[in-house]
Design a protein around this motif. Sequence first.
Motif, short mmCIF file in Angstrom:
data_model
loop_
_atom_site.label_atom_id
_atom_site.label_comp_id
_atom_site.label_asym_id
_atom_site.label_seq_id
_atom_site.Cartn_x
_atom_site.Cartn_y
_atom_site.Cartn_z
N GLU A 82 0.83 -1.20 0.00
CA GLU A 82 0.00 0.00 0.00
C GLU A 82 0.87 1.26 0.00
O GLU A 82 0.60 2.20 -0.74
CB GLU A 82 -0.92 -0.02 1.22
N THR A 93 0.99 4.12 -2.73
CA THR A 93 0.74 5.51 -2.33
C THR A 93 1.83 6.41 -2.92
O THR A 93 1.55 7.49 -3.44
CB THR A 93 0.71 5.63 -0.80
N PRO A 97 -4.45 5.99 0.25
CA PRO A 97 -4.93 4.64 -0.08
C PRO A 97 -6.41 4.57 -0.43
O PRO A 97 -6.79 3.80 -1.31
CB PRO A 97 -4.63 3.83 1.19
N HIS A 131 -6.82 4.88 -4.11
CA HIS A 131 -6.04 4.05 -5.04
C HIS A 131 -6.90 3.46 -6.16
O HIS A 131 -6.54 3.54 -7.33
CB HIS A 131 -5.35 2.90 -4.28
#
Length: 409
Positions: free
Chosen positions: A255, A259, A266, A269
Amino acid sequence: MAFKCQEDSYLTEYTSIVLKCEPTTELIVDYGKISNFEGYKVTLENTILFPAGGGQPHDVGWLNETEVLQVLRKGEEALHFVKEPLAEGTIVHQRLDWDRRFDHMQQHSGQHLLSAILEKEHNMPTTSWWLGVDESYIELDSKVSDDVIEATESRCNELIREAVPVDVKFFKARDPALHQAHTRGLPEDCTDTIRIISIRKVDDNMCCGTHVSNLSELQMIKLIGTEPGKKGKTNLKFLVGNRVTRTFQKMLHRERALTALLKNEPTRHEELVCKLQRNLKITNKCLQNVLIELAQYEADKIRSIVPSPKYVVMFKKEATPEFNRAVLKGLEGQNLFIFLASEEPDRPNEGQIIIQGPVEHCEALGNKITELLKGKGAFKHGKFQGKAGDLTAINKCKRLIEDYFNNLK
Ligand SMILES: [Zn+2]
């Protein structure tokens, strides 16, 4: 007979004596991965190293300084696979790879708990299970709904919080107390001494594996989804204990990397990746249109040359099949020898080639060109279309074609 590891799952060191040592070339199987082995199998008086069975992989460890790579059960014996021989009568100090073992204990006790809740509270018996290197699963007869998954996970974690004790009990065969217990997961050669794993007031199950002594040691259980199993069955995947933390940490790393790449938080995303994919699609479409226009322009330019050329050589790295088709279409009806080459986007020096034109030129040049470029394919109806294995010789091809036509004059 019960091995020492089955009496006490928490022993990490133990002293025993070598009873037998024989050469072997049996394979090593670890989490389903098979590898060759050449060495010795050692039988000890007793062992704290668990031999694979009941769905639980074998332990690894050491006999003195000799590494044990696999332990297998053969009848009453546990065979320790080692590279160097150990003489009969040798006193050996056994040490266990505890991290690996404790992980197996967490997954195996977690499986008993999960199977018990699904069967008792949702009438979904487990038909088999698998302990994998990263994930494990239980196999069920039918599909399992999201509601059942959520309720089961919640109930299992509730029992973990309640710190329910887990006991190991031994029985003789035909003991009436065995009546209540399950037989699933019990290897046939385990039936001499009947061993029951009892999660107090929750489940009694015959099993030869090593287990935690209290559900609190499972920390938590996480159900991570289903996938189709064999013959219409469903595999319900799960993580227990340290694996939950380990997996969560890996996900955090991924993650954070995303990012940094997407330069946004997140929660955005998914939205951002969708947008990127959409934009890429549009850009590719535009590029295609521009390439086709360019192909038409290139063809028009060749047609307008006076006097008409005898050959065309075009190597455009980014040319697509559509581009090549448009060039060929634009040059239809011209008495031209045409050689087109392009590069594979992800494999530099490899690519596509097209050769076509008057038969006598194709016969004179075709094989020489395909040989130089390590081409794969064949001439069909006077046209060669195929793969080039090595485009580094493209300039040699250009010179070959130039020389050939210069010599014709
Ligand atoms: Zn078991």
